[in-house]
Scaffold this motif. Structure first.
Motif, mmCIF file in Angstrom:
data_model
loop_
_atom_site.group_PDB
_atom_site.id
_atom_site.type_symbol
_atom_site.label_atom_id
_atom_site.label_comp_id
_atom_site.label_asym_id
_atom_site.label_seq_id
_atom_site.Cartn_x
_atom_site.Cartn_y
_atom_site.Cartn_z
ATOM 1 N N ARG A 138 5.837 68.695 -65.693
ATOM 2 C CA ARG A 138 5.675 67.343 -65.147
ATOM 3 C C ARG A 138 5.831 67.329 -63.623
ATOM 4 O O ARG A 138 5.129 66.619 -62.914
ATOM 5 C CB ARG A 138 6.697 66.406 -65.782
ATOM 6 N N ASN A 142 -1.433 68.884 -66.655
ATOM 7 C CA ASN A 142 -0.268 68.678 -67.505
ATOM 8 C C ASN A 142 -0.665 67.890 -68.757
ATOM 9 O O ASN A 142 -0.026 66.924 -69.148
ATOM 10 C CB ASN A 142 0.844 67.930 -66.750
ATOM 11 N N VAL A 201 6.245 58.629 -63.649
ATOM 12 C CA VAL A 201 6.352 60.043 -64.028
ATOM 13 C C VAL A 201 7.407 60.729 -63.178
ATOM 14 O O VAL A 201 8.256 61.469 -63.673
ATOM 15 C CB VAL A 201 4.978 60.739 -63.841
ATOM 16 N N SER A 203 10.820 62.117 -64.511
ATOM 17 C CA SER A 203 11.100 63.535 -64.414
ATOM 18 C C SER A 203 12.436 63.779 -63.712
ATOM 19 O O SER A 203 13.260 64.570 -64.162
ATOM 20 C CB SER A 203 9.964 64.204 -63.630
#
Lengths: 207, 205
Positions: A145, A52, A115, A119
């Motif tokens: 993500r 990513n 993260v 997300s």
């Protein structure tokens, strides 16, 4: 794509990856350039989706092809070139993930949590409203993500299968694991991803 | 087909890796079971999102950059340490010593009268490598001054018959051809240049 007249001289056939690779082993740089041209998009995309990280994927894709060239004499004639290439790419991506974990820059536990929650928050942000469609870019970013938060060994199998479209048997060769293990890893990865994307799916009216 | 049989088949169903009979049975179950249908739809939508991600394009100049880097990588030495590599300098030094010795011996044999033509300075300088081997054979030349120096120079210059000055022993030492030539350039004085001992030999070709 280089074309060659077949031995009968009646038709023109494209040169196979494997034949090109055999020429690369004999120091044919044009054959190598052709192989890079054929696979650069797939290799870059694979690495980019596993990490990513668009920026690093370019450098790593470069590294993949450099290794192909440097180890050109190690390529076993008769084996499928793309399998060999994806093996190198998957190993490099794996190494990169582990290097990042070691350096605790991107994927430290804290960063992972960040993260993940980021997300999830994005996916479930009520401020945007049920009837406001997510912009395509945001949607894709969220999916990218979410993939990046799937554990490494499941993620690589998932990307090889559901993004690069490799057959299970080829993935088994690339990862050096039995076909049954590939299937179970991909099933688990898909299940994890489905759960991570659940808020997004709910917005789309899915349960 | 019940839910427990149906759910593990969702992945294979999506991949179209099931038989026709399995497909028909699963289709029949999905049309009658809402929970399984919703589960399968969620999975299918997830995988559509994944496979629908835009392709990341490679840089247009990737091939050129790869080739340039690959060529550089080819020229780069292997970084893996191999035992032989560490011995290369030592082996080279030993080979050099051996060649110097052989050349010196042959030179002396092909120029038997050279010792009498002029003073020949034999610079005794055991190298670090040769020292241990030569240690027993080498008779240290005592630094001389005054009469002793002249006497020694005459001795080296040929006052003593060649047979008593066996150059074959010198294979253990480094002969400096430059010093040798310089020594031969002083026939009038018949004096050898000062002899130094125990210093690193200078080998010049």
């Amino acid at each position: 794509m280089p074309l060659e007249r077949d031995p009968s001289g009646l038709s023109i056939v494209p040169v196979s990856d494997e034949d090109l690779m055999a020429r690369v082993a004999e120091e044919d740089e044009r054959a190598f350039t052709e192989l890079v041209r054929r696979y650069q998009a797939r290799v870059t995309n694979l690495i980019s989706r596993v990490l990513n990280d668009r920026i690093s994927s370019d450098d790593l894709a470069q590294e993949v092809f450099v290794r192909v060239f440097v180890h050109r004499r190690n390529y076993r004639r008769g084996s499928k070139f793309s399998t060999w290439l994806f093996t190198i790419a998957a190993n490099l991506a794996k190494n990169e993930i582990r290097r990042r974990v070691r350096r605790r820059n991107w994927f430290s536990l804290d960063a992972l949590q960040e993260v993940l929650s980021d997300s999830t928050m994005q996916l479930a942000d009520p401020a945007e409203g049920q009837d406001v469609a997510l912009q395509r870019g945001q949607l894709q970013e969220s999916v990218g993500r979410a993939i990046a938060t799937v554990p490494e060994k499941y993620r690589i199998a998932l990307v090889l299968r559901d993004i690069e479209g490799l057959a299970y048997e080829e993935i088994a060769e690339v990862l050096g694991i039995p076909g049954g293990t590939v299937r179970s890893r991909i099933n688990r990865a898909r299940g994890m991803l489905k759960r991570k994307l659940q808020p997004l799916l709910r917005r789309e009216g899915m349960p | 087909m019940n839910c427990r049989q149906a759910r593990p088949m969702f992945g294979a169903y999506w991949d179209d890796e099931i038989t026709q009979a399995e497909r028909e049975a699963l289709d029949a179950h999905l049309s009658s079971c809402r929970a399984c249908r919703e589960r399968y739809d969620a999975l299918a939508r997830t995988l559509e999102l994944v496979s629908g991600l835009p392709r990341v394009e490679a840089s247009p100049d990737l091939a050129e950059r790869v080739l340039a880097r690959a060529r550089r990588a080819e020229r780069a030495p292997d970084r893996l340490p191999t035992p032989s590599v560490r011995w290369v300098p030592l082996a080279a030094a030993a080979a050099l010593l051996l060649v110097s010795g052989v050349v010196a011996v042959r030179w002396n044999r092909t120029h038997p009268g050279s010792a009498g033509d002029g003073p020949v300075a034999v610079q005794l300088a055991p190298s670090p490598v040769a020292t241990s081997a030569a240690g027993n054979e080498a008779t240290p030349v005592t630094p001389a001054n005054g009469d002793a120096q002249i006497e020694e120079a005459q001795l080296v210059a040929g006052a003593v018959p060649d047979s008593l000055f066996d150059h074959s022993e010198d294979v253990e030492f480094i002969l400096d051809p430059v010093t040798v030539r310089r020594g031969r350039a002083h026939p009038a004085t018949r004096l050898a240049p000062p002899i130094t001992r125990g210093e690193q030999a200078t080998i010049t070709f």
